[in-house]
Write a protein that holds these residues in place. Sequence first.
Motif, short mmCIF file in Angstrom:
data_model
loop_
_atom_site.label_atom_id
_atom_site.label_comp_id
_atom_site.label_asym_id
_atom_site.label_seq_id
_atom_site.Cartn_x
_atom_site.Cartn_y
_atom_site.Cartn_z
N ALA A 16 0.83 -1.21 0.00
CA ALA A 16 0.00 0.00 0.00
C ALA A 16 0.86 1.25 0.00
O ALA A 16 0.58 2.22 -0.72
N VAL A 17 1.93 1.25 0.78
CA VAL A 17 2.81 2.42 0.85
C VAL A 17 3.51 2.65 -0.50
O VAL A 17 3.63 3.79 -0.96
N LEU A 18 3.95 1.56 -1.13
CA LEU A 18 4.59 1.71 -2.44
C LEU A 18 3.62 2.25 -3.48
O LEU A 18 3.97 3.11 -4.29
N LEU A 19 2.37 1.77 -3.46
CA LEU A 19 1.38 2.28 -4.40
C LEU A 19 1.08 3.76 -4.13
O LEU A 19 1.00 4.56 -5.07
N LEU A 20 0.95 4.12 -2.87
CA LEU A 20 0.73 5.53 -2.52
C LEU A 20 1.92 6.39 -2.96
O LEU A 20 1.75 7.51 -3.44
N GLY A 21 3.12 5.84 -2.83
CA GLY A 21 4.31 6.57 -3.28
C GLY A 21 4.31 6.79 -4.78
O GLY A 21 4.66 7.87 -5.27
N ILE A 22 3.89 5.77 -5.53
CA ILE A 22 3.82 5.89 -7.00
C ILE A 22 2.76 6.92 -7.37
O ILE A 22 2.97 7.77 -8.26
N ILE A 23 1.62 6.89 -6.69
CA ILE A 23 0.54 7.85 -6.98
C ILE A 23 1.02 9.26 -6.67
O ILE A 23 0.82 10.19 -7.47
N GLY A 24 1.67 9.44 -5.51
CA GLY A 24 2.20 10.76 -5.17
C GLY A 24 3.27 11.22 -6.15
O GLY A 24 3.38 12.41 -6.45
N ALA A 25 4.03 10.27 -6.68
CA ALA A 25 5.12 10.61 -7.62
C ALA A 25 4.59 11.15 -8.94
O ALA A 25 5.32 11.83 -9.66
N ILE A 26 3.33 10.87 -9.27
CA ILE A 26 2.75 11.43 -10.49
C ILE A 26 2.77 12.95 -10.41
O ILE A 26 3.10 13.63 -11.38
N GLN A 27 2.43 13.48 -9.23
CA GLN A 27 2.45 14.94 -9.04
C GLN A 27 3.87 15.49 -9.12
O GLN A 27 4.10 16.57 -9.66
N VAL A 28 4.83 14.76 -8.59
CA VAL A 28 6.22 15.22 -8.60
C VAL A 28 6.78 15.19 -10.02
O VAL A 28 7.52 16.10 -10.43
N ALA A 29 6.42 14.16 -10.79
CA ALA A 29 6.99 13.99 -12.13
C ALA A 29 6.36 14.90 -13.16
O ALA A 29 7.00 15.28 -14.14
N ASP A 30 5.08 15.27 -12.97
CA ASP A 30 4.37 16.05 -14.00
C ASP A 30 5.08 17.35 -14.38
O ASP A 30 5.29 17.61 -15.57
N PRO A 31 5.46 18.21 -13.43
CA PRO A 31 6.12 19.45 -13.84
C PRO A 31 7.48 19.23 -14.48
O PRO A 31 7.93 20.05 -15.29
N ILE A 32 8.14 18.11 -14.16
CA ILE A 32 9.44 17.81 -14.77
C ILE A 32 9.26 17.52 -16.25
O ILE A 32 9.96 18.08 -17.11
N ILE A 33 8.30 16.65 -16.56
CA ILE A 33 8.04 16.32 -17.96
C ILE A 33 7.55 17.54 -18.72
O ILE A 33 7.98 17.82 -19.86
N SER A 34 6.67 18.31 -18.09
CA SER A 34 6.12 19.49 -18.76
C SER A 34 7.21 20.52 -19.07
O SER A 34 7.19 21.15 -20.13
N SER A 35 8.14 20.70 -18.13
CA SER A 35 9.22 21.68 -18.36
C SER A 35 10.11 21.25 -19.52
O SER A 35 10.60 22.08 -20.28
N MET A 36 10.32 19.93 -19.68
CA MET A 36 11.14 19.44 -20.79
C MET A 36 10.42 19.61 -22.13
O MET A 36 11.04 19.87 -23.15
N ALA A 37 9.10 19.50 -22.11
CA ALA A 37 8.33 19.57 -23.36
C ALA A 37 7.94 20.99 -23.73
O ALA A 37 7.53 21.23 -24.88
N LEU A 38 8.04 21.93 -22.80
CA LEU A 38 7.47 23.26 -23.01
C LEU A 38 8.07 24.00 -24.20
O LEU A 38 7.34 24.64 -24.98
N ALA A 39 9.39 23.95 -24.36
CA ALA A 39 10.02 24.72 -25.43
C ALA A 39 9.49 24.29 -26.80
O ALA A 39 9.14 25.14 -27.64
N LYS A 40 9.38 22.98 -27.02
CA LYS A 40 8.90 22.50 -28.32
C LYS A 40 7.40 22.75 -28.47
O LYS A 40 6.91 23.06 -29.57
N ALA A 41 6.66 22.62 -27.36
CA ALA A 41 5.22 22.91 -27.41
C ALA A 41 5.01 24.38 -27.76
O ALA A 41 4.10 24.73 -28.52
N SER A 42 5.85 25.23 -27.19
CA SER A 42 5.75 26.67 -27.45
C SER A 42 5.98 26.97 -28.93
O SER A 42 5.28 27.80 -29.52
N ASP A 43 6.95 26.29 -29.53
CA ASP A 43 7.22 26.50 -30.96
C ASP A 43 6.04 26.02 -31.82
O ASP A 43 5.61 26.71 -32.75
#
Length: 559
Positions: A16-43
Amino acid sequence: MARTQALPEKGFRLGAVLLLGIIGAIQVADPIISSMALAKASDTLNFDSSTQALAAGISTLALAATVIPGGLLADRIGRRLVVSLAVLVSAAGQILTANSWDAGSYLSGRVITGIALGMVFGGAYGMLKNVSSTKSLGPAMAMFNVTNGIIPVIAMVVGGVLVGQNWRDAYYVLPVVSIIAFILIPIILPKVDKVPGGKADFFGMIFLAIGVAGLLYGISQATKGVATPAFLVPVLVGLVGLVAFTIREQRSSHPVFPIQMLKHPAFVGAVIMGIFWNFGSGAISQMLPNIWQYVTHVPTALIGIAQLPATAAGIAGSLVAGALLGKGRPARFIAVTGYGLLVVGFIDFVFAGAADNYWVFVPGLVIAGVGYMMNATTQGNLFLGLAPAKFFGPVSSSKLVVGQFGYSLGLTGTTTVISILTVAKVDHLTKGAVTGQSNWDSITHFMTTGATDGSDTAVNEALTNVGQKAIEGAYSAAFAETAAISAVLIAIAGVLMFISLSKKGANEPVDQFLDEQLELKTEKTAAKPAAAKAAPAKTAAKPAAKKPAAKKPAPKASK
């Protein structure tokens, strides 16, 4: 299939703790992926500079503005249900972003994602208390944080590869994780009883959203100048919103958040702890990549890998703190140790700033990583332990607001200070030929490439005459000074945190503390009408006092 489970008497449910950690990690990972994609999305979507700046932070603003009401919703309708639905909504937001056709659709996707992920992380974090015994909450928190650290690294690697092919594909990584989590939630996680409550204070929620969003947006604009309307107006609006929220909550019979919590010494200490370990984390996440690109000249493709020592050290810091908490060590001693390590890490950056070798930064990166993750685990444990039963969702979710505020201060604050100090030093080196923040792009371009950008002949000539090494030296000195300032601020915060956590009332149960505060408020409210009624009686009694009174023997003189 829905099921209710009793709390474990010892330890915690690892799955249960590992699953909760994975679920919480979605929030942590989202801005990282978005920041990497932003420059190309902007173009692709033809963003102008202001739209790109808004797109970079709009999901964070949406998250911070709505996470406390999201915690209230989790209490009222059930935490597991909210997490299940929120992971799907976040996936929908990310898919909308992936398929966006203009700026409006892109921003809408990011707002939906931000609101949903606040509920995702807040709900997952809060459920740790439902899958762990009280004594094992610290180790469970450590495992949760470790998972939060590992999953985003994997997402960063996979997302980076996909961004190189097509930026839209990167936004599909987390929806896949969300759908898997949605399937596993009813199988692995227990049902959580609802917290009964009356009607919700919608005006309080609106004031809070305005306050948090205004303040965070204003801080993000600090690089444009702290005396500019871009910074001052949203900060002022945010402060007014937070003051209105505080007044509203004090007077409301059904508050969203128990404002009296801010008088509890342990909660104050936990808030200070959260603000400044996040300050340190935010500062490191921006200061180091910038100096590596401008001075050390680490290839851009390796910047993410260059930060991995902090991630690895953070895992160790979380596990150490969790083990100590599990053994019953006082939170204040664990936290002050973490703060001490964080200070030492920044002191190392002071001396590493003048170096052109990446490896000189690694010791400070490792020490600071251990330090701030010791605090992350300790603060997380404190917020869960301090959250009162009646307000569990809003109080536990407020950890995210505290974190976002501290992270924004570290990220934007240190960037602003470094740019101000660098510009001042370049102005001195060029004898006034290159001055003001308007030349910042020319300065950074010259440091990065050794060539001028061709935008202003006089500026280009002045920079060329001074030389790349001298400009890099100015930036390095500004970096070192900012690291020193940060170390002092973190040290002061650590002392204040320790004092607050050591106060006499810090160990008082929060529910009991809030009941006492409510009794005091009730007594004061009842005393006002009584005092008003007594006032005329006192006025009428004054003439009677004028009657001659019987003489009393004079008091004897004291010896």
